[in-house]
Design a protein around this motif. Sequence first.
Motif, short mmCIF file in Angstrom:
data_model
loop_
_atom_site.label_atom_id
_atom_site.label_comp_id
_atom_site.label_asym_id
_atom_site.label_seq_id
_atom_site.Cartn_x
_atom_site.Cartn_y
_atom_site.Cartn_z
N ALA A 140 16.84 -24.83 -8.62
CA ALA A 140 16.84 -23.36 -8.70
C ALA A 140 18.02 -22.78 -7.93
N LEU A 141 18.32 -23.35 -6.76
CA LEU A 141 19.45 -22.87 -5.97
C LEU A 141 20.78 -23.20 -6.62
N ALA A 142 20.85 -24.34 -7.31
CA ALA A 142 22.08 -24.68 -8.03
C ALA A 142 22.34 -23.67 -9.14
N ALA A 143 21.26 -23.21 -9.77
CA ALA A 143 21.40 -22.23 -10.86
C ALA A 143 21.64 -20.82 -10.32
N SER A 144 21.09 -20.54 -9.12
CA SER A 144 21.20 -19.19 -8.56
C SER A 144 21.32 -19.30 -7.04
N PRO A 145 22.55 -19.43 -6.51
CA PRO A 145 22.77 -19.71 -5.08
C PRO A 145 22.31 -18.62 -4.12
N THR A 146 22.01 -17.43 -4.62
CA THR A 146 21.54 -16.36 -3.73
C THR A 146 20.05 -16.07 -3.92
N LEU A 147 19.32 -17.03 -4.48
CA LEU A 147 17.89 -16.85 -4.73
C LEU A 147 17.13 -17.00 -3.41
N VAL A 148 16.86 -15.89 -2.77
CA VAL A 148 16.30 -15.89 -1.42
C VAL A 148 14.99 -16.68 -1.31
N PRO A 149 14.00 -16.47 -2.19
CA PRO A 149 12.74 -17.20 -2.02
C PRO A 149 12.90 -18.72 -2.07
N ALA A 150 13.95 -19.20 -2.75
CA ALA A 150 14.15 -20.64 -2.84
C ALA A 150 14.52 -21.22 -1.48
N TYR A 151 15.33 -20.51 -0.71
CA TYR A 151 15.66 -20.98 0.64
C TYR A 151 14.42 -21.00 1.54
N ILE A 152 13.57 -20.00 1.38
CA ILE A 152 12.35 -19.92 2.19
C ILE A 152 11.43 -21.11 1.88
N THR A 153 11.23 -21.37 0.59
CA THR A 153 10.36 -22.48 0.20
C THR A 153 10.98 -23.82 0.57
N LEU A 154 12.29 -23.94 0.42
CA LEU A 154 12.96 -25.20 0.78
C LEU A 154 12.80 -25.48 2.28
N GLY A 155 12.90 -24.43 3.09
CA GLY A 155 12.70 -24.60 4.52
C GLY A 155 11.30 -25.11 4.85
N GLN A 156 10.30 -24.59 4.13
CA GLN A 156 8.93 -25.05 4.33
C GLN A 156 8.78 -26.51 3.90
N LEU A 157 9.36 -26.85 2.77
CA LEU A 157 9.26 -28.22 2.26
C LEU A 157 9.93 -29.22 3.20
N CYS A 158 11.07 -28.85 3.75
CA CYS A 158 11.86 -29.77 4.58
C CYS A 158 11.52 -29.65 6.06
N GLN A 159 10.58 -28.75 6.41
CA GLN A 159 10.18 -28.59 7.81
C GLN A 159 11.39 -28.34 8.72
N GLY A 160 12.32 -27.51 8.23
CA GLY A 160 13.50 -27.15 9.01
C GLY A 160 14.69 -28.06 8.86
N ARG A 161 14.53 -29.19 8.18
CA ARG A 161 15.64 -30.14 8.04
C ARG A 161 16.55 -29.74 6.88
N LEU A 162 17.23 -28.63 7.06
CA LEU A 162 18.11 -28.11 6.02
C LEU A 162 19.54 -28.62 6.22
N ARG A 163 20.29 -28.66 5.13
CA ARG A 163 21.69 -29.05 5.20
C ARG A 163 22.51 -27.91 5.81
N ARG A 164 23.68 -28.28 6.36
CA ARG A 164 24.51 -27.26 7.00
C ARG A 164 24.87 -26.13 6.04
#
Length: 503
Positions: A140-164
Amino acid sequence: MELAQLPQQGASQAWTPACSRAARSRNWPLMQQIATAWTRAEPESVQAWQSLSHACFEQKLFTESLDAFDVVLSLDPENFRQHVSAARIATAAERFERAQRHLTTADRLQPGASEVLLASCRLNYLTGKLQQAEHDCRQALAASPTLVPAYITLGQLCQGRLRREEVAAIQRLLAQTWLHPEYRAALLFTLGEALDHAKEYGAAFSAWQQANRVNMQLSQQEGIAYQRAEQDQELDILISLFPPGSASSVSHKKAAGTQSPQPIFVLGMPRSGTTLVESILASHSAVHGGGELPMLPEIHDELITMARRIGIEETRSVMQRKLARWREAYLAALPTPAGSDAGEKPGWVVDKQPLNFRSIGLIRLLFPDSPIIATERDALEIGLSIYRHDFSKNWPCAHRLEDIGHYLGLHRRLMAHWYALAPNHIHRLEHADMIKDSSAEIRSLLAFAGLTEEPACHEPHKTQRAVSTFSAVQVRQPVSAAFSGRARHYVSYLEPLKKNLSA
């Protein structure tokens, strides 16, 4: 604008701003009233039914929200975004099969759309398909890099282990003035988790602090605030209504002739381990995990309101007359496990509503056969965990450390009363003990609940079931200390909590 002043037909230009004003002020009951009148005046208006669904959703009236959105779909069936919205509502309502049907339709109408991928991610997240959820989210982020809810959900999925690059993207989004306050708060919580994982503890706490300030402003707009005096008064009422010596006997066996499932109550402060305990119990063949059920808090609020209005003595008398009706209403509202019509129904349903710690005296009257499991955890760990999560309106104490500390203190004092009132009838489960020796604690838990041991209960992370709390990722992993001990990095920041805890 008064409802009587609104036009009755043919003037969407008047209805739309009326709903918008109610939404901006976060007056969802008013918005529901306006939207209901709008649907009656213009039953073919998609926007009217969308507004009604939105107002119901914000009040967690999910059935009513879904019903309104069914009309939207009947009026606009080929719009993929409408099916995505329907899927989101169904997911929030935990109608997962219904959500999947809507997503299948949306993907047929618009293959690969970022909105569809994100909604699919959320559904897979809650139902335990975590790898697929993360894949969907990144797509979803690859298709829409400014999709705010996707970053929120990704953070939950990764428990904070996000890429730089993902952290940098979040920071860029937070710099935008157009960002909605709810998204701003959620992104700040996400950023805080990422900074905590990077061991940038000062910056992490600053992000959580900003997030809670935004949430407090939003709560104030809705007239929601933590009322210390009311909470103190409620504690006094409960101790007066259920004084020492008022406990009754208990068996923890299903009453003879009982056909419907009976509740097991798992309660305590949020972030104290209630989801893990529910997962252990729900892994048993005789138990269904019901989640955080709303009925007992409604009964509790009715009881407290009555006590404030007519006094303790009269309330005791009226309460006795209402017990049968309350019990019947609670049992009628218990969720029906999927597939239960085709096979044997489980004997027990877990109600893991944390707020039920207030209602142990009431539970003992309504369901004397029901096990009560109280989860306990270090106060600083609980307090920090609450502060760094995006809590709902049901927890107005969550936005200030001072209020969290005060509520933790109330919880401690009330639980001391319940433990003294019924010392043999509440199973006290310390989170630290569960981490230290999970096998022993699980055996003790099952024995208290009157359940036979089953291997699945010792591996709850392998049980396929929906989990919709903040612990949805954690409970998919074996019990460990990996999620404990975080408060030691923030002791100096937690002084306001500590002062109010002992006040």
